[in-house]
Design an enzyme around this catalytic site. Sequence first.
Site, PDB file in Angstrom:
ATOM      1  N   PRO A 104       1.518  -1.159   0.174  1.00 18.75           N
ATOM      2  CA  PRO A 104       0.159  -0.212  -0.018  1.00 18.75           C
ATOM      3  C   PRO A 104       0.816   1.457   0.154  1.00 18.75           C
ATOM      4  O   PRO A 104       2.291   1.595   0.304  1.00 18.75           O
ATOM      5  CB  PRO A 104      -0.577  -0.086   1.181  1.00 18.75           C
ATOM      6  N   ASP A 105      -0.173   2.488  -0.143  1.00 14.63           N
ATOM      7  CA  ASP A 105       0.727   3.214  -0.331  1.00 14.63           C
ATOM      8  C   ASP A 105       0.890   4.317   0.661  1.00 14.63           C
ATOM      9  O   ASP A 105       0.158   4.641   1.597  1.00 14.63           O
ATOM     10  CB  ASP A 105       0.412   4.351  -1.415  1.00 14.63           C
ATOM     11  N   PRO A 106       1.713   4.294   1.450  1.00 12.06           N
ATOM     12  CA  PRO A 106       2.387   4.791   3.241  1.00 12.06           C
ATOM     13  C   PRO A 106       1.574   6.354   3.414  1.00 12.06           C
ATOM     14  O   PRO A 106       1.563   6.543   3.974  1.00 12.06           O
ATOM     15  CB  PRO A 106       3.375   4.592   3.416  1.00 12.06           C
ATOM     16  N   TYR A 107       1.691   6.723   1.589  1.00 12.30           N
ATOM     17  CA  TYR A 107       1.988   8.734   2.328  1.00 12.30           C
ATOM     18  C   TYR A 107       0.931   9.616   2.959  1.00 12.30           C
ATOM     19  O   TYR A 107       0.671  10.466   3.304  1.00 12.30           O
ATOM     20  CB  TYR A 107       2.749   8.935   0.872  1.00 12.30           C
TER      21      TYR A 107
END
Length: 136
Positions: A104-107
């Site tokens: 997943p994109d953690p940002y």
Amino acid sequence: MNAYIEKENLGNEIACDSAGIIGYHEGEQADRRMQTHAIKRGYNLTSISRPVNPDVDFDRFDMVIGMDDQNIRDLQSLARTESDRKKIYKMTDFLEEFGYDSVPDPYYGGEEGFELVLDLLEDACNGLIKHIQNGK
């Protein structure tokens, strides 16, 4: 991955580089939040962002790895030949402990998002090293 390559003394056998699908952050270091979480685990993120260059990367590397399904679709669209397409893998293909189908994109998810991504990448890097050592 470079930390795992170094740990296994495979630096003379494996070259690893990082690239993104788009060049939005080209020339920049990793996100400071990711650097902070990585440092806590003993990793020094030194790579500078660059976009994938299909005319170089598919020739230079035996494997081109994406983090999620969109990355895979984008890489497949950049592939020049069927041989290029056969080099494309998803990082989660190498997970041994976790049951995720993408990184997943953690940002946008807070601190726990960065920790989850590092957990997944550590697991997948272990699996990837084994995959490489076993000759695919």
